[in-house]
Write an enzyme that holds these catalytic residues in place. Sequence first.
Site, mmCIF file in Angstrom:
data_model
loop_
_atom_site.group_PDB
_atom_site.id
_atom_site.type_symbol
_atom_site.label_atom_id
_atom_site.label_comp_id
_atom_site.label_asym_id
_atom_site.label_seq_id
_atom_site.Cartn_x
_atom_site.Cartn_y
_atom_site.Cartn_z
ATOM 1 N N LYS A 77 0.954 -1.055 -0.024
ATOM 2 C CA LYS A 77 0.014 0.012 -0.090
ATOM 3 C C LYS A 77 0.872 1.293 0.044
ATOM 4 O O LYS A 77 1.980 1.136 0.476
ATOM 5 C CB LYS A 77 -0.647 0.045 1.358
ATOM 6 C CG LYS A 77 -2.064 -1.249 1.247
ATOM 7 C CD LYS A 77 -3.097 -0.994 2.670
ATOM 8 C CE LYS A 77 -3.890 -1.910 2.359
ATOM 9 N NZ LYS A 77 -4.830 -1.777 1.577
ATOM 10 N N ARG A 80 -10.224 -11.697 0.946
ATOM 11 C CA ARG A 80 -10.943 -12.640 0.580
ATOM 12 C C ARG A 80 -10.352 -14.046 0.551
ATOM 13 O O ARG A 80 -10.939 -15.114 0.742
ATOM 14 C CB ARG A 80 -11.355 -12.393 -1.190
ATOM 15 C CG ARG A 80 -10.026 -12.326 -2.173
ATOM 16 C CD ARG A 80 -10.266 -11.324 -3.211
ATOM 17 N NE ARG A 80 -10.362 -9.898 -2.888
ATOM 18 C CZ ARG A 80 -10.674 -9.108 -3.849
ATOM 19 N NH1 ARG A 80 -10.752 -9.394 -5.071
ATOM 20 N NH2 ARG A 80 -10.624 -7.691 -3.619
HETATM 21 N N1 BES Z 1 -8.171 -3.763 3.849
HETATM 22 C C1 BES Z 1 -8.474 -3.507 2.389
HETATM 23 C C2 BES Z 1 -9.593 -2.713 2.119
HETATM 24 C C3 BES Z 1 -9.910 -1.336 2.833
HETATM 25 C C4 BES Z 1 -9.620 -0.196 2.199
HETATM 26 C C5 BES Z 1 -10.370 -1.334 3.877
HETATM 27 C C6 BES Z 1 -9.703 0.909 2.718
HETATM 28 C C7 BES Z 1 -10.499 -0.068 4.795
HETATM 29 C C8 BES Z 1 -10.131 1.074 4.024
HETATM 30 C C9 BES Z 1 -8.218 -4.783 1.290
HETATM 31 O O1 BES Z 1 -7.468 -5.617 1.746
HETATM 32 C C10 BES Z 1 -7.674 -4.282 0.200
HETATM 33 O O2 BES Z 1 -6.599 -3.801 0.206
HETATM 34 N N2 BES Z 1 -8.360 -4.330 -0.901
HETATM 35 C C11 BES Z 1 -7.943 -3.757 -2.406
HETATM 36 C C12 BES Z 1 -8.128 -4.908 -3.232
HETATM 37 C C13 BES Z 1 -7.613 -4.850 -4.574
HETATM 38 C C14 BES Z 1 -6.022 -4.814 -4.320
HETATM 39 C C15 BES Z 1 -8.144 -5.975 -5.524
HETATM 40 C C16 BES Z 1 -8.746 -2.606 -2.590
HETATM 41 O O3 BES Z 1 -9.886 -2.536 -2.368
HETATM 42 O O4 BES Z 1 -8.161 -1.608 -3.025
HETATM 43 ZN ZN ZN Z 2 -5.569 -5.537 1.373
#
Ligand code: BES
Ligand code: ZN
Length: 502
Positions: A277, A351
């Site tokens: 991230k 997931r």
């Molecule tokens: N934990 C995150 C989702 C999230 C984002 C929670 C912002 C709370 C606030 C999740 O694991 C994630 O990173 N999802 C990605 C998925 C993508 C890489 C397919 C996303 O939503 O960007």
């Molecule tokens: Zn994630």
Amino acid sequence: MFSVKNETFLKEKEELLIIGLYDRPIKFEGELAELDEALNGQLTELVKEGDISAKKKETALIPTLGRVPVKRLLFIGLGKDKKADFQEMKEAIGAAAKTIKKVRLSSIAVALDSFVCERIEADDAAHAFSEAFGLASYEFKGYKQQSNDPEQAVEQVTVYTKAEAGVVSAALHVGYVFSQGTNSARTLVNTPGNLLTASDMADYARKLAETYNFEVEILEKEDIEKLGMGAFLAVNQGSVEPPKMITLKYHGQEEWKDVLGLVGKGITFDTGGYSIKPKTGIVGMKTDMGGAAAVFGAMEIIGELKPQQNVVAVIPATDNMISGEAFKPDDVITSMSGKTIEVLNTDAEGRLVLADAMTYAKHHKADYLVDVATLTGGVVVALGDDKTGALTNNEEFFEEVLEASNEAGEFIWRLPLTEKDKQRIRSSKIADLNNSPGREGHAIMGGGFVGEFAEDTPWVHLDIAGTADSSKASALGPAGATGVMARTLALLALRRPDNQEK
Ligand code: BES
Ligand code: ZN
Ligand code: ZN
């Protein structure tokens, strides 16, 4: 905390008495008329001048200057009685709780009958009061050596009413239990990742089990390996913290049948892994166990209120870290279900852990499944940060979850999950599924992936990425974790036995 008195409040030396005001327009009757009279008609005067208002969520704190035994009156505006609404009443009470916090009192009183109208009965008003009061008084203590704001928590609430004391007491208890389960979920989410590891979550589950007599099972890394939970293990691979697959069982019936399965994403910190991230997006990822917290909060409420509903809670707990051993994009992993997964993005880890947790909940004979997860940033883009996104494979079961969420006052909105969507999730060239089929419909892809592991079991997915925490304070709590979905899940379990009889 609460005591109910079938007496008049007029003769009692209370520190503060809360009075609800409906716009009928405002008229003081019965005990309130007597109170006004004892105060030389000053209340009527203050209403005329606009200092006391029945406008929704407006509060007015009036000292009585020794003219009556009660020291202060706190009026709460409830709006038009013809439009009275349970959720809005909670918000109005929340506003009053915040005023009380500033006055720093340890005991208060409520004129409950002033909240009652054609649309709100005494037990509903009692429930609204205790739930809202408990929620709005929540505070996360944090880790400062010294607090510059010494707080005085309210320890005693005397509820004056003409309604049957037993009924009012029971409703006060239910509302209070709801608030406490939600507040426990909030505290878990507010706790930083270094202080709430997967092992800490397992300890938390053990304590809950001890308190409420739940069956508890904590699968250690070796057990998880033996069961072939390759998706869960992949996410944990880069971590020095061992993973824990946590299961709690509440027996609401003699036989282990009609089992409701609650599955909560328990990522104690999400770095994104090798699909790391950005430095702005990574801050706040301690909240990535919001789903697990909601499930724990719901189990606390269930443990307290003991519905006749079997419940199994499954929480896959780990962080998502980077190291020489971490999983990486292009890896292909095998889940417990046997389905193979091509990893295209290590940040789509929720997931993966949920996949094995869903299979494991089915292994424990879950007949209905709800998964709750801070799953996708996409749900926030689609619905904003105040709505929980939902998916389902079963209309009827979804209706039940929707009803529970309406009753809890926790908004959910369903997104579609079409055959074409499923095809995208199944579009890997070298495996059964791929964990990141592209940006379009992110929230659907994430939830739909989890649904692959529900198979034919009725399932509802709740994506709380937007709602698990809030940057702003609300009427019912401070900024930070919201504890969202703890009450909805608990209500689902509480209402199910009746729903099934219908
Ligand atoms: N934990 C995150 C989702 C999230 C984002 C929670 C912002 C709370 C606030 C999740 O694991 C994630 O990173 N999802 C990605 C998925 C993508 C890489 C397919 C996303 O939503 O960007
Ligand atoms: Zn994630
Ligand atoms: Zn995540």
